[in-house]
Motif scaffolding. Structure first.
Motif, PDB file in Angstrom:
ATOM      1  N   PRO A  22     -54.216  15.873 -27.501  1.00  0.00           N
ATOM      2  CA  PRO A  22     -55.010  14.435 -27.098  1.00  0.00           C
ATOM      3  C   PRO A  22     -56.132  15.187 -26.392  1.00  0.00           C
ATOM      4  O   PRO A  22     -56.240  16.136 -25.598  1.00  0.00           O
ATOM      5  N   ILE A  24     -58.774  13.601 -23.587  1.00  0.00           N
ATOM      6  CA  ILE A  24     -58.977  12.429 -22.612  1.00  0.00           C
ATOM      7  C   ILE A  24     -60.416  12.565 -22.457  1.00  0.00           C
ATOM      8  O   ILE A  24     -60.866  13.662 -21.682  1.00  0.00           O
ATOM      9  N   THR A  58     -53.025   6.872 -19.414  1.00  0.00           N
ATOM     10  CA  THR A  58     -53.308   7.403 -20.626  1.00  0.00           C
ATOM     11  C   THR A  58     -52.981   8.891 -20.805  1.00  0.00           C
ATOM     12  O   THR A  58     -52.505   9.112 -21.989  1.00  0.00           O
ATOM     13  N   ALA A  62     -50.308   9.758 -24.035  1.00  0.00           N
ATOM     14  CA  ALA A  62     -50.665  10.858 -24.709  1.00  0.00           C
ATOM     15  C   ALA A  62     -49.670  11.945 -24.669  1.00  0.00           C
ATOM     16  O   ALA A  62     -49.233  12.483 -25.809  1.00  0.00           O
ATOM     17  N   LEU A 132     -59.293   9.828 -26.607  1.00  0.00           N
ATOM     18  CA  LEU A 132     -58.853   8.657 -26.254  1.00  0.00           C
ATOM     19  C   LEU A 132     -59.768   8.634 -24.840  1.00  0.00           C
ATOM     20  O   LEU A 132     -59.919   9.501 -24.232  1.00  0.00           O
ATOM     21  N   HIS A 136     -58.843   2.800 -20.824  1.00  0.00           N
ATOM     22  CA  HIS A 136     -58.444   1.776 -21.763  1.00  0.00           C
ATOM     23  C   HIS A 136     -56.625   1.372 -21.399  1.00  0.00           C
ATOM     24  O   HIS A 136     -56.072   2.230 -20.902  1.00  0.00           O
ATOM     25  N   PHE A 144     -48.404   2.001 -30.331  1.00  0.00           N
ATOM     26  CA  PHE A 144     -49.596   2.863 -30.354  1.00  0.00           C
ATOM     27  C   PHE A 144     -49.064   4.207 -31.001  1.00  0.00           C
ATOM     28  O   PHE A 144     -49.808   4.920 -31.783  1.00  0.00           O
ATOM     29  N   THR A 148     -50.778   6.089 -34.054  1.00  0.00           N
ATOM     30  CA  THR A 148     -51.167   7.446 -33.873  1.00  0.00           C
ATOM     31  C   THR A 148     -50.631   8.209 -35.267  1.00  0.00           C
ATOM     32  O   THR A 148     -51.265   9.192 -35.859  1.00  0.00           O
ATOM     33  N   SER A 209     -62.191   0.042 -31.096  1.00  0.00           N
ATOM     34  CA  SER A 209     -61.581   0.523 -30.028  1.00  0.00           C
ATOM     35  C   SER A 209     -62.159   1.408 -29.200  1.00  0.00           C
ATOM     36  O   SER A 209     -62.054   2.016 -27.927  1.00  0.00           O
ATOM     37  N   MET A 211     -61.489   4.731 -30.014  1.00  0.00           N
ATOM     38  CA  MET A 211     -60.488   5.930 -30.021  1.00  0.00           C
ATOM     39  C   MET A 211     -60.322   6.652 -31.509  1.00  0.00           C
ATOM     40  O   MET A 211     -60.464   5.616 -32.440  1.00  0.00           O
ATOM     41  N   CYS A 213     -59.027   9.793 -34.346  1.00  0.00           N
ATOM     42  CA  CYS A 213     -58.077  10.966 -34.746  1.00  0.00           C
ATOM     43  C   CYS A 213     -58.737  11.746 -35.854  1.00  0.00           C
ATOM     44  O   CYS A 213     -59.179  11.055 -36.956  1.00  0.00           O
ATOM     45  N   TRP A 287     -54.145  -3.585 -26.710  1.00  0.00           N
ATOM     46  CA  TRP A 287     -55.290  -2.893 -26.106  1.00  0.00           C
ATOM     47  C   TRP A 287     -56.195  -3.704 -25.375  1.00  0.00           C
ATOM     48  O   TRP A 287     -56.484  -4.959 -25.750  1.00  0.00           O
TER      49      TRP A 287
END
Length: 488
Positions: A22, A24, A58, A62, A132, A136, A144, A148, A209, A211, A213, A287
Motif C-alpha cells: 500500500p 498512502i 486508511t 490497508a 490510496l 478518502h 474494498f 482490491t 476514485s 485509487m 493498483c 466511498w
C-alpha cells in the motif's frame, strides 16, 4: 460479489501473487474543510465522530489486506511526525512503515514515480502497488478488500487498474470513467449537472476514485513511455536523497534542489489518460472523498428538521443546517441551509450551496499573511504540542505539552525571554551552563540570548505554561544548535 467471501478462483489467484505494498499519499492544502483543516493540519488528520482520523482509517484498512508486509507513505516533510503519531495509535502489531518525504507538493504523478522507484529497489519489480489517498472514507471494508483482490488479478496481467465507484447521484464534483466491464473507454472531466444526470441514467459511467493498483514494473514502463520527465527527475532526486533506516521504519527525504525539476502533474493526466493498458474495477465500497462540508455533514443522521449537529447547539426555527462546535455552545435562530463550524481561533458561516467556495477564505487569509490558513492555535511538533492561550503587545502565553522521552532542540532566541512554569510532570532544563530538574509548581527563567533546552525525562506527559516577553515574538526567532528531528 458477495461481501463476505472471495470466490475460490479469485482467492487462488491472489494467494499466488507476490507482495502487496500500500502506498498512502498524504497531503493537501487544507482549504476545502477550513477552519478545521489547515495547511499544517490537512484533511487526512481530521477526526471523525468515532475519534479516528481519515489517515488512521486508511492505514488500518490497508494493513488488513492479505499480502501486506509494510506500508509506504508519501507525505510532506513537515507532516512526518504527525503521521507517525497517527499510525502508532492504529498499528499495535508494529507493521513496518516507510516514508518518502517531499519538501513541497508536486502532485500525484511524481509521488507515484518516487514510490515505484523505491519499491523496485527495496521490495521488487514484481510487487504490486495499491495507491490510496489518505483522506478518502470507505465504509465497506470487506467490499474494498474484494475490489482490491480483483484489481490485483488485473494488475498481474499488466494493466494499470483504477477503482471506479458506481454512482448514486449526478455529482458534479467528481471525474467520471466511461467503462464496458473492466475496459476503460475514456476518462471524463467533472461534468455540469445536466450531463452528470445523463451519465447516471446511462449506467455506463463510474466515479473516478483516484485509487490505483499496478505492478512496479508496469508503472515504471508506462512512466518511461508517457511521462519520461517525471521518471527521470525522480530517479535523479532519489539518487541524491539521504535514506535513514531503523526500528521497523525507513525514510527518504527528497532533496529539494533536484525535486523542483519534477513536473507538477497528476497520475490521471500523466498516465491513465494516455496508456492503452488501463482497466477499471467497478465497485460499491461506501466511498467518499469528503470534498466539502456538505459531504462531511451527510455522514451524520439528520433530525426531524434536517439539522445535523456535532457538539452543542441551541436552535429555534432552524432547518437543514450543519453545526460543528465541540468546545462552545452555538445558538441559531430563524435560519436554514447554513454550515457553522466553530474552532478556538476561527468560525466559518456558509450557505450550504456554496460549500465548495470555502477555499476562497483560505486564499484571502494566505494573501493577507494570516496564520489561520496554516496553523491552528494548537500546533503539533515532533516533541508534542503547544497552544497559544493569549497574546498581546510584547507578551505571549503558551501551554506546552512534551511527550515522554522527547526533547526540544538546543536553541536560542534573540528578541524574547521566557518564563517556564511546570504544571505536571518533571522537566529537565538546560539554561546556559546549568542543567537542572524543574518539578511540578516550580519555574525557571530563560533570558534572551541564552542557549536552552527543554526535555521530558519521565514516562508521562510534561505540561507547562510558557510566558514569553520581548519586542518580537515570532516563531522564526529561533536559532537551533542541536536538533534530533533534522530541523534547521
Amino acid at each position: 460479489m458477495n461481501d463476505a467471501v472471495l470466490p475460490a478462483a479469485l482467492q487462488q489467484a491472489v494467494s499466488a501473487q507476490g507482495v502487496l505494498l500500500p502506498v498512502i499519499l498524504c497531503g493537501g492544502a487544507g482549504t476545502r474543510l477550513w477552519p478545521v483543516s489547515r495547511e499544517q493540519h490537512p484533511k487526512p488528520f481530521m477526526q471523525l465522530a468515532d475519534g479516528q482520523s481519515l489517515l488512521q482509517k486508511t492505514f488500518a484498512r490497508a494493513a488488513a489486506l492479505p499480502g501486506v508486509e509494510q506500508v509506504l507513505t508519501v507525505t510532506n516533510r513537515e507532516l512526518l511526525f504527525k503521521t507517525k503519531d497517527e499510525y502508532a495509535r492504529v498499528n499495535p502489531n508494529g507493521l513496518p512503515t516507510a516514508y518518502i518525504l517531499e519538501p513541497y507538493g508536486r502532485n500525484t504523478a511524481p509521488a507515484l514515480a518516487a514510490a515505484a522507484l523505491w519499491a523496485e529497489q527495496h521490495v521488487g519489480a514484481d510487487a504490486t502497488l495499491l495507491v490510496l489517498a489518505a483522506d478518502h472514507l470507505i465504509t465497506r471494508p470487506e467490499a474494498f478488500a474484494q475490489a482490491t483482490a480483483e484489481a490485483r488479478v488485473l494488475a498481474e496481467a499488466g494493466n494499470m487498474v483504477t477503482f471506479g465507484i458506481r454512482p448514486t447521484a449526478p455529482e458534479t464534483g467528481y471525474g467520471y470513467i466511461e467503462a464496458d466491464g473492466h475496459r476503460v473507454l475514456r476518462f471524463v472531466e467533472k461534468p455540469p449537472l445536466e450531463l452528470a444526470a445523463e451519465y447516471l441514467a446511462s449506467g455506463r459511467y463510474l466515479w473516478n476514485s483516484g485509487m490505483f493498483c499496478l505492478r512496479v514494473d508496469t508503472v515504471l514502463r508506462e512512466l518511461a513511455q508517457h511521462a519520461p520527465s517525471v521518471l527521470e527527475s525522480l530517479h535523479d532526486c532519489l539518487g541524491a536523497s539521504p535514506q535513514i533506516e531503523g526500528a521497523g521504519q525507513m525514510q527518504v527525504e527528497l532533496q529539494a534542489e533536484t525535486f523542483r525539476y519534477a513536473p507538477d502533474i497528476s497520475i490521471d493526466y500523466a498516465l491513465m489518460e494516455n496508456s492503452r493498458n488501463v482497466a477499471v474495477v467497478p465497485c460499491d465500497i461506501g466511498w467518499s472523498d469528503i470534498g466539502s462540508w456538505t459531504a462531511l455533514s451527510e455522514l451524520q443522521t439528520a433530525d426531524d428538521q434536517g439539522n445535523r449537529v456535532h457538539g452543542e447547539a441551541l436552535m429555534h426555527d432552524v432547518h437543514d443546517c450543519y453545526v460543528q462546535s465541540p468546545q462552545r455552545v452555538v445558538g441559531l435562530v430563524g435560519v436554514r441551509d447554513l454550515i457553522v463550524v466553530d474552532t478556538p481561533d476561527a468560525v466559518l458561516v456558509a450557505d450550504r450551496r456554496h460549500a465548495q467556495d470555502v477555499r476562497q477564505i483560505t486564499a484571502q487569509l494566505k494573501a493577507n499573511g494570516h496564520e489561520a490558513y496554516r496553523l491552528h492555535r494548537e500546533v503539533h511538533r515532533p516533541w508534542g504540542t503547544y497552544t497559544v492561550l493569549e497574546e498581546g503587545a510584547q507578551f505571549k502565553i503558551k501551554r506546552i505539552v512534551v511527550k515522554p522521552k522527547r526533547a526540544l532542540s538546543l536553541q536560542m532566541h534573540h528578541h524574547r525571554s521566557e518564563h517556564w512554569i511546570v504544571v505536571s510532570g518533571t522537566a529537565r532544563v538546560v539554561n546556559g551552563e546549568q542543567s537542572m530538574l524543574v518539578r511540578t509548581n516550580e519555574s525557571t527563567y530563560i533570558p534572551a540570548g541564552i542557549r536552552h533546552r527543554l526535555e521530558n525525562p519521565g514516562i508521562l506527559d510534561l505540561v507547562m505554561i510558557e510566558v514569553q516577553s520581548g519586542a518580537y515574538l515570532g516563531e522564526d526567532d529561533i536559532v537551533r544548535f542541536e536538533d534530533a528531528y533534522g530541523r534547521h
